[in-house]
Design a protein around this motif. Sequence first.
Motif, PDB file in Angstrom:
ATOM      1  N   PHE A  71       0.821  -1.205   0.000  1.00 14.53           N
ATOM      2  CA  PHE A  71       0.000   0.000   0.000  1.00 14.53           C
ATOM      3  C   PHE A  71       0.858   1.259   0.000  1.00 14.53           C
ATOM      4  CE2 PHE A  71      -2.933  -3.134   1.912  1.00 14.53           C
ATOM      5  CZ  PHE A  71      -3.929  -3.072   0.951  1.00 14.53           C
ATOM      6  N   THR A  72       1.928   1.262   0.777  1.00 19.26           N
ATOM      7  CA  THR A  72       2.819   2.416   0.841  1.00 19.26           C
ATOM      8  C   THR A  72       3.485   2.643  -0.519  1.00 19.26           C
ATOM      9  OG1 THR A  72       3.224   2.012   3.180  1.00 19.26           O
ATOM     10  CG2 THR A  72       4.798   3.421   2.036  1.00 19.26           C
ATOM     11  N   SER A  73       3.946   1.586  -1.142  1.00 18.65           N
ATOM     12  CA  SER A  73       4.583   1.701  -2.459  1.00 18.65           C
ATOM     13  C   SER A  73       3.606   2.224  -3.498  1.00 18.65           C
ATOM     14  CB  SER A  73       5.122   0.341  -2.923  1.00 18.65           C
ATOM     15  OG  SER A  73       6.081  -0.130  -2.026  1.00 18.65           O
ATOM     16  N   CYS A  74       2.393   1.719  -3.458  1.00 18.00           N
ATOM     17  CA  CYS A  74       1.367   2.165  -4.411  1.00 18.00           C
ATOM     18  C   CYS A  74       1.056   3.649  -4.215  1.00 18.00           C
ATOM     19  CB  CYS A  74       0.110   1.328  -4.237  1.00 18.00           C
ATOM     20  SG  CYS A  74      -1.182   1.709  -5.415  1.00 18.00           S
ATOM     21  N   ALA A  75       0.913   4.057  -2.963  1.00 16.05           N
ATOM     22  CA  ALA A  75       0.642   5.469  -2.675  1.00 16.05           C
ATOM     23  C   ALA A  75       1.802   6.346  -3.127  1.00 16.05           C
ATOM     24  CB  ALA A  75       0.379   5.655  -1.178  1.00 16.05           C
ATOM     25  N   ALA A  76       3.024   5.906  -2.895  1.00 18.22           N
ATOM     26  CA  ALA A  76       4.199   6.669  -3.319  1.00 18.22           C
ATOM     27  C   ALA A  76       4.235   6.798  -4.844  1.00 18.22           C
ATOM     28  CB  ALA A  76       5.475   6.004  -2.819  1.00 18.22           C
ATOM     29  N   MET A  77       3.944   5.725  -5.552  1.00 19.73           N
ATOM     30  CA  MET A  77       3.955   5.782  -7.022  1.00 19.73           C
ATOM     31  C   MET A  77       2.859   6.711  -7.547  1.00 19.73           C
ATOM     32  SD  MET A  77       6.616   4.181  -7.708  1.00 19.73           S
ATOM     33  CE  MET A  77       6.587   4.047  -9.464  1.00 19.73           C
ATOM     34  N   GLN A  78       1.720   6.763  -6.858  1.00 20.29           N
ATOM     35  CA  GLN A  78       0.666   7.686  -7.262  1.00 20.29           C
ATOM     36  C   GLN A  78       1.117   9.133  -7.071  1.00 20.29           C
ATOM     37  OE1 GLN A  78      -2.638   6.247  -4.905  1.00 20.29           O
ATOM     38  NE2 GLN A  78      -3.402   4.993  -6.602  1.00 20.29           N
ATOM     39  N   LEU A  79       1.820   9.408  -5.972  1.00 17.05           N
ATOM     40  CA  LEU A  79       2.343  10.758  -5.745  1.00 17.05           C
ATOM     41  C   LEU A  79       3.382  11.122  -6.797  1.00 17.05           C
ATOM     42  CD1 LEU A  79       2.668  10.739  -1.852  1.00 17.05           C
ATOM     43  CD2 LEU A  79       1.012  12.021  -3.230  1.00 17.05           C
ATOM     44  N   ILE A  80       4.181  10.148  -7.204  1.00 16.51           N
ATOM     45  CA  ILE A  80       5.176  10.389  -8.259  1.00 16.51           C
ATOM     46  C   ILE A  80       4.469  10.702  -9.575  1.00 16.51           C
ATOM     47  CG2 ILE A  80       6.964   9.259  -9.663  1.00 16.51           C
ATOM     48  CD1 ILE A  80       7.795   7.824  -7.002  1.00 16.51           C
ATOM     49  N   GLU A  81       3.418   9.937  -9.898  1.00 18.27           N
ATOM     50  CA  GLU A  81       2.647  10.192 -11.124  1.00 18.27           C
ATOM     51  C   GLU A  81       2.038  11.583 -11.126  1.00 18.27           C
ATOM     52  OE1 GLU A  81       0.921   5.904 -12.636  1.00 18.27           O
ATOM     53  OE2 GLU A  81      -0.318   7.088 -11.289  1.00 18.27           O
ATOM     54  N   GLN A  82       1.626  12.049  -9.954  1.00 17.78           N
ATOM     55  CA  GLN A  82       1.003  13.372  -9.828  1.00 17.78           C
ATOM     56  C   GLN A  82       2.037  14.493  -9.779  1.00 17.78           C
ATOM     57  OE1 GLN A  82      -1.476  13.084  -6.324  1.00 17.78           O
ATOM     58  NE2 GLN A  82      -2.583  11.334  -7.158  1.00 17.78           N
ATOM     59  N   GLY A  83       3.307  14.135  -9.765  1.00 17.41           N
ATOM     60  CA  GLY A  83       4.365  15.132  -9.711  1.00 17.41           C
ATOM     61  C   GLY A  83       4.570  15.741  -8.340  1.00 17.41           C
ATOM     62  N   LYS A  84       4.021  15.123  -7.298  1.00 21.44           N
ATOM     63  CA  LYS A  84       4.135  15.645  -5.937  1.00 21.44           C
ATOM     64  C   LYS A  84       5.340  15.083  -5.203  1.00 21.44           C
ATOM     65  CE  LYS A  84      -0.824  16.298  -5.514  1.00 21.44           C
ATOM     66  NZ  LYS A  84      -2.057  15.891  -4.832  1.00 21.44           N
ATOM     67  N   MET A  85       6.018  14.114  -5.813  1.00 15.20           N
ATOM     68  CA  MET A  85       7.146  13.461  -5.185  1.00 15.20           C
ATOM     69  C   MET A  85       8.029  12.895  -6.291  1.00 15.20           C
ATOM     70  SD  MET A  85       6.862  10.489  -2.307  1.00 15.20           S
ATOM     71  CE  MET A  85       7.513   8.966  -2.940  1.00 15.20           C
ATOM     72  N   ASN A  86       9.309  12.770  -6.005  1.00 11.85           N
ATOM     73  CA  ASN A  86      10.233  12.139  -6.941  1.00 11.85           C
ATOM     74  C   ASN A  86      10.740  10.832  -6.339  1.00 11.85           C
ATOM     75  OD1 ASN A  86      10.321  14.110  -9.067  1.00 11.85           O
ATOM     76  ND2 ASN A  86      11.463  15.431  -7.645  1.00 11.85           N
ATOM     77  N   LEU A  87      11.075   9.898  -7.193  1.00  8.67           N
ATOM     78  CA  LEU A  87      11.529   8.600  -6.730  1.00  8.67           C
ATOM     79  C   LEU A  87      12.798   8.678  -5.905  1.00  8.67           C
ATOM     80  CD1 LEU A  87      10.702   5.661  -6.841  1.00  8.67           C
ATOM     81  CD2 LEU A  87      12.010   5.399  -8.936  1.00  8.67           C
ATOM     82  N   ASP A  88      13.622   9.695  -6.164  1.00  8.68           N
ATOM     83  CA  ASP A  88      14.884   9.810  -5.418  1.00  8.68           C
ATOM     84  C   ASP A  88      14.822  10.835  -4.279  1.00  8.68           C
ATOM     85  OD1 ASP A  88      14.683  11.996  -7.076  1.00  8.68           O
ATOM     86  OD2 ASP A  88      16.716  11.857  -7.867  1.00  8.68           O
TER      87      ASP A  88
END
Length: 84
Positions: A63-80
């Motif tokens: 669930f945490t990984s999925c939420a993080a990837m959604q934030l990355i898709e939205q441009g609110k977070m970067n993978l690094d």
Amino acid sequence: MNFSKLTAYMDYLPTIGVPGCDIAVYQDHELIYRHFAGWRDEEKKEPMRGDETYCLYSCTKVFTSCAAMQLIEQGKMNLDDPVS
């Protein structure tokens, strides 16, 4: 979408020792596929009905990984980005 290969795989799992399995696929918050196979009670030979309750362990990482990837898709977070 064609889910025939996934259905065949789900139906195969009980033949190799997985007592019962259930899957739901959603797209845009809408259920587009649901399938269950095997036994809710293998000893009594009660088939899955789709209304079983499951104990899920150590699934927060998913669930945490999925939420993080959604934030990355939205441009609110970067993978690094740092976790802190």
